[in-house]
Enzyme design. Structure first.
Site, PDB file in Angstrom:
ATOM      1  N   TYR A  88       3.554  53.826  54.095  1.00  0.00           N
ATOM      2  CA  TYR A  88       4.368  53.729  52.872  1.00  0.00           C
ATOM      3  C   TYR A  88       4.172  54.974  52.014  1.00  0.00           C
ATOM      4  O   TYR A  88       5.141  55.559  51.520  1.00  0.00           O
ATOM      5  CB  TYR A  88       3.965  52.476  52.101  1.00  0.00           C
ATOM      6  CG  TYR A  88       4.589  52.360  50.729  1.00  0.00           C
ATOM      7  CD1 TYR A  88       5.949  52.071  50.573  1.00  0.00           C
ATOM      8  CD2 TYR A  88       3.815  52.556  49.580  1.00  0.00           C
ATOM      9  CE1 TYR A  88       6.517  51.978  49.313  1.00  0.00           C
ATOM     10  CE2 TYR A  88       4.378  52.462  48.320  1.00  0.00           C
ATOM     11  CZ  TYR A  88       5.735  52.169  48.188  1.00  0.00           C
ATOM     12  OH  TYR A  88       6.292  52.090  46.933  1.00  0.00           O
ATOM     13  N   GLU A 110       9.002  45.052  42.537  1.00  0.00           N
ATOM     14  CA  GLU A 110       8.015  45.462  41.528  1.00  0.00           C
ATOM     15  C   GLU A 110       7.743  44.309  40.571  1.00  0.00           C
ATOM     16  O   GLU A 110       6.620  44.136  40.091  1.00  0.00           O
ATOM     17  CB  GLU A 110       8.504  46.688  40.756  1.00  0.00           C
ATOM     18  CG  GLU A 110       8.521  47.984  41.560  1.00  0.00           C
ATOM     19  CD  GLU A 110       7.134  48.543  41.846  1.00  0.00           C
ATOM     20  OE1 GLU A 110       6.145  47.983  41.343  1.00  0.00           O
ATOM     21  OE2 GLU A 110       7.050  49.539  42.585  1.00  0.00           O
ATOM     22  N   TRP A 118       0.011  46.020  45.167  1.00  0.00           N
ATOM     23  CA  TRP A 118       1.260  46.357  45.848  1.00  0.00           C
ATOM     24  C   TRP A 118       1.178  46.095  47.344  1.00  0.00           C
ATOM     25  O   TRP A 118       2.181  45.727  47.967  1.00  0.00           O
ATOM     26  CB  TRP A 118       1.634  47.808  45.570  1.00  0.00           C
ATOM     27  CG  TRP A 118       2.862  48.244  46.306  1.00  0.00           C
ATOM     28  CD1 TRP A 118       2.955  49.172  47.280  1.00  0.00           C
ATOM     29  CD2 TRP A 118       4.195  47.739  46.119  1.00  0.00           C
ATOM     30  NE1 TRP A 118       4.257  49.282  47.726  1.00  0.00           N
ATOM     31  CE2 TRP A 118       5.042  48.411  47.026  1.00  0.00           C
ATOM     32  CE3 TRP A 118       4.756  46.771  45.277  1.00  0.00           C
ATOM     33  CZ2 TRP A 118       6.399  48.163  47.126  1.00  0.00           C
ATOM     34  CZ3 TRP A 118       6.125  46.521  45.368  1.00  0.00           C
ATOM     35  CH2 TRP A 118       6.927  47.206  46.281  1.00  0.00           C
TER      36      TRP A 118
END
Length: 313
Positions: A88, A110, A118
């Site tokens: 990522y 988000e 995350w």
């Protein structure tokens, strides 16, 4: 006649002495002990040889994949050793994203990340995409929260309902289909600061929110979006490339990317030239363990460690 195992002899003085041959049992025991010792040494040396050849054989570097080479680079401080996180970071985070659909996905994800790490959302991302029809707002508006619980998402009714409401807000304020998504993209990028792509400066403090993210947050809230706080929007702006926030030492920092893309060796600094020279140097297979002294084995190990450190740069 003397016997092989010993005999009695009469001396001139009349006394009798006995002569005894060496014991074959004692000799056999010593030979057996020596054999066991040398066999253990041979096995130990064989194991050490295999380990050392694996450590010092640099010929295998030619066959490394790009994915393997990326393991030795310096990344941002927040990037863990998890392969999903590394991928990522290397391929998505900080790259400009102009797709309205992808930006809407980011707004929603988000929001789900709030209060969590995350990586938790990242590992569930495919479940989110499947559950929300690849974040097609027109299809999302008819979803029901209860139907989505237990589908591999974070089971938070408020966040799931917020995502459905955000889809309705997108259609209401920006329109349907590709035109609506395009308008949404233009709206989002209008909050990016002009110097956002210049890259982080040495010693610059890490911000959790900015005046731009606060403005974006307020604007989205005014259009009925939820879970879009200033801190959450700053994280979004970092991830979609509205601001280039890679660490100065990260290989993805703007200055390092420019250096990587520079094909003129005359413009490279000393460190870059050293790294290029090391990578261009011929790979020599390590000396056989059977012909290496203890000092040579130690030096070979040190040389291998230095090579790995150089490649990590």
């Amino acid at each position: 006649d003397d016997d092989a195992m010993g005999n009695n002899n009469n001396n001139n003085n009349g006394t009798t002495t006995t002569t005894t041959a060496p014991s074959t049992t004692t000799t056999t025991t010593r030979l057996g002990a020596n054999f066991v010792f040398f066999e253990q040494q041979r096995r130990t040396t064989s194991i050490r040889a295999s380990t050392l050849m694996m450590a010092t054989d640099s010929s295998g570097f030619d066959d490394e994949t790009e994915e393997e080479k990326k393991r030795f680079v310096t990344r941002c401080h927040w990037c863990s050793k998890d392969d999903t996180y590394r991928k990522y970071h290397d391929e998505e985070w900080g790259r400009e994203q102009r797709s309205g659909r992808k930006l809407f996905e980011k707004v929603c994800l988000e929001g789900h990340q709030s209060g969590l790490s995350w990586i938790t959302i990242l590992k569930k991302r495919e479940h989110y995409r499947e559950a929300f029809y690849e974040f097609d707002a027109e299809k999302m508006v008819d979803l029901d929260v209860e139907d989505l619980l237990g589908k591999g998402l974070v089971n938070h009714r408020g966040k799931i309902q917020s995502t459905i409401n955000n889809a309705k807000a997108l259609i209401k304020h920006f329109g349907k289909g590709e035109k609506g998504e395009k308008k949404f993209s233009e709206f989002m990028w209008s909050f990016a600061r002009e110097d956002g792509r210049d890259g982080r400066k040495p010693g610059e403090p890490y911000e959790t929110k900015t005046k731009e993210s606060e403005a974006l947050s307020e604007a989205l809230k005014s259009k009925e979006f939820s879970f879009v706080g200033a801190t959450t929007m700053h994280a979004l702006m970092q991830s979609v490339g509205m601001v280039d926030d890679h660490d100065v030492g990260c290989f993805m920092h703007v200055t390092n990317r420019k250096r990587k893309n520079n094909t003129n060796d005359d413009d490279d600094d000393d460190d870059v030239r050293k790294i290029k020279a090391a990578k261009a140097a011929p790979k020599v297979r390590a000396k056989s363990i059977s012909t290496m002294s203890a000092m040579e084995r130690r030096n070979a190990k040190i040389a291998q460690q230095k090579l790995l450190k150089l490649q990590r740069k």
